[in-house]
Scaffold this motif. Sequence first.
Motif, PDB file in Angstrom:
ATOM      1  N   VAL A  38       0.838  -1.201   0.000  1.00 30.86           N
ATOM      2  CA  VAL A  38       0.000   0.000   0.000  1.00 30.86           C
ATOM      3  C   VAL A  38       0.872   1.250   0.000  1.00 30.86           C
ATOM      4  N   GLY A  39       1.946   1.230   0.760  1.00 27.92           N
ATOM      5  CA  GLY A  39       2.845   2.389   0.813  1.00 27.92           C
ATOM      6  C   GLY A  39       3.452   2.696  -0.542  1.00 27.92           C
ATOM      7  N   GLN A  40       3.852   1.647  -1.277  1.00 26.25           N
ATOM      8  CA  GLN A  40       4.421   1.854  -2.605  1.00 26.25           C
ATOM      9  C   GLN A  40       3.376   2.397  -3.572  1.00 26.25           C
ATOM     10  N   ALA A  41       2.154   1.933  -3.456  1.00 23.23           N
ATOM     11  CA  ALA A  41       1.087   2.398  -4.346  1.00 23.23           C
ATOM     12  C   ALA A  41       0.770   3.864  -4.078  1.00 23.23           C
ATOM     13  N   VAL A  42       0.716   4.268  -2.813  1.00 18.79           N
ATOM     14  CA  VAL A  42       0.425   5.666  -2.470  1.00 18.79           C
ATOM     15  C   VAL A  42       1.561   6.555  -2.930  1.00 18.79           C
ATOM     16  N   THR A  43       2.800   6.117  -2.739  1.00 15.34           N
ATOM     17  CA  THR A  43       3.958   6.901  -3.180  1.00 15.34           C
ATOM     18  C   THR A  43       3.937   7.079  -4.696  1.00 15.34           C
ATOM     19  N   ALA A  44       3.630   6.003  -5.422  1.00 19.64           N
ATOM     20  CA  ALA A  44       3.571   6.090  -6.882  1.00 19.64           C
ATOM     21  C   ALA A  44       2.454   7.021  -7.324  1.00 19.64           C
TER      22      ALA A  44
END
Length: 68
Positions: free
Chosen positions: A50-56
Amino acid sequence: METSRHISFAILTFTVVAAGVSLLEHTGFFAGAFRTEILARVDAGDVVSVGQAVTAQNTSASDKASPR
């Protein structure tokens, strides 16, 4: 005058066929015909947290913002 209750031949045929197919499926004659197995493999590199998706998402949104 008496009215006869007539059962439609098509309805009777459909009911008999549906009951027969249901019975054959229940007894195992069509064991795999109405089942679908989903076979999938997920590699660790394919998983996005989820963190990677929000950052992207935030990065792509800031790329689209116009400079003032």
